[in-house]
Design a protein around this motif. Sequence first.
Motif, short mmCIF file in Angstrom:
data_model
loop_
_atom_site.label_atom_id
_atom_site.label_comp_id
_atom_site.label_asym_id
_atom_site.label_seq_id
_atom_site.Cartn_x
_atom_site.Cartn_y
_atom_site.Cartn_z
N SER A 12 0.83 -1.20 0.00
CA SER A 12 0.00 0.00 0.00
C SER A 12 0.87 1.25 0.00
CB SER A 12 -0.94 0.01 1.20
OG SER A 12 -0.23 0.24 2.40
N LYS A 13 2.13 1.10 0.38
CA LYS A 13 3.09 2.22 0.39
C LYS A 13 3.90 2.26 -0.90
CE LYS A 13 1.85 2.97 4.61
NZ LYS A 13 0.93 4.02 4.91
N ILE A 14 4.35 1.08 -1.36
CA ILE A 14 5.14 0.96 -2.58
C ILE A 14 4.51 -0.14 -3.41
CG2 ILE A 14 7.39 0.39 -3.56
CD1 ILE A 14 8.66 1.63 -1.09
N ASN A 15 4.03 0.20 -4.57
CA ASN A 15 3.22 -0.71 -5.37
C ASN A 15 3.99 -1.90 -5.95
OD1 ASN A 15 0.82 -1.55 -6.53
ND2 ASN A 15 1.21 -0.42 -8.41
N LEU A 20 10.11 -2.60 -3.90
CA LEU A 20 10.07 -2.80 -2.45
C LEU A 20 11.28 -3.60 -1.98
CD1 LEU A 20 8.43 -2.47 0.18
CD2 LEU A 20 7.26 -4.59 -0.44
N VAL A 21 11.56 -4.71 -2.64
CA VAL A 21 12.68 -5.57 -2.26
C VAL A 21 14.01 -4.86 -2.46
CG1 VAL A 21 13.93 -7.68 -2.90
CG2 VAL A 21 11.46 -7.73 -2.62
N THR A 22 14.15 -4.19 -3.59
CA THR A 22 15.39 -3.48 -3.88
C THR A 22 15.65 -2.36 -2.87
OG1 THR A 22 15.09 -3.97 -6.23
CG2 THR A 22 16.65 -2.22 -5.68
N LEU A 23 14.62 -1.58 -2.59
CA LEU A 23 14.74 -0.49 -1.62
C LEU A 23 15.07 -1.01 -0.22
CD1 LEU A 23 14.43 2.56 -1.05
CD2 LEU A 23 12.01 2.12 -0.64
N ALA A 25 16.51 -3.86 0.63
CA ALA A 25 17.86 -4.44 0.67
C ALA A 25 18.92 -3.35 0.73
CB ALA A 25 18.08 -5.32 -0.54
N LYS A 26 18.75 -2.32 -0.08
CA LYS A 26 19.72 -1.22 -0.09
C LYS A 26 19.74 -0.49 1.25
CE LYS A 26 21.15 2.50 -3.14
NZ LYS A 26 20.86 3.20 -4.38
N ARG A 27 18.54 -0.23 1.78
CA ARG A 27 18.45 0.46 3.08
C ARG A 27 18.99 -0.42 4.21
NH1 ARG A 27 19.56 4.08 6.32
NH2 ARG A 27 18.06 4.52 7.95
N ALA A 28 18.75 -1.73 4.14
CA ALA A 28 19.25 -2.64 5.17
C ALA A 28 20.78 -2.61 5.22
CB ALA A 28 18.76 -4.06 4.90
N ARG A 29 21.43 -2.54 4.05
CA ARG A 29 22.89 -2.44 4.03
C ARG A 29 23.36 -1.12 4.65
NH1 ARG A 29 21.99 -5.17 -0.84
NH2 ARG A 29 21.90 -3.25 -2.04
N GLN A 30 22.61 -0.03 4.40
CA GLN A 30 22.97 1.25 5.01
C GLN A 30 22.84 1.17 6.53
OE1 GLN A 30 20.25 4.00 3.16
NE2 GLN A 30 21.65 4.44 1.46
N ILE A 31 21.76 0.58 7.00
CA ILE A 31 21.56 0.45 8.45
C ILE A 31 22.66 -0.41 9.06
CG2 ILE A 31 20.02 -0.44 10.26
CD1 ILE A 31 17.65 0.25 8.38
N LEU A 52 12.04 -2.39 6.36
CA LEU A 52 10.63 -2.55 6.02
C LEU A 52 9.75 -1.73 6.96
CD1 LEU A 52 10.54 -6.36 5.24
CD2 LEU A 52 10.46 -4.47 3.60
N GLU A 53 10.12 -1.64 8.22
CA GLU A 53 9.36 -0.80 9.15
C GLU A 53 9.46 0.67 8.76
OE1 GLU A 53 9.60 -1.56 13.41
OE2 GLU A 53 10.40 -3.55 12.96
#
Length: 69
Positions: A12-15, A20-23, A25-31, A52-53
Amino acid sequence: MILEPSIDKLQSKINSKYTLVTLAAKRARQIQDTKIHQVSRPDSATYVGLALEEILEEKLTVDEDSVID
């Protein structure tokens, strides 16, 4: 095992599931690299879960104009 947040809520946030998966994964590596996240009270103990949260709380978004079809 039920994963939270659910894919339905996230979509509902990202269609696009691919986006969604790419974003996430990239953000998880940054965190993982910085140990900094934008969730005030995280439910997840994993980097992907934190990403994801952030998406669910709309702290992480995608500019649809920059996505190539």
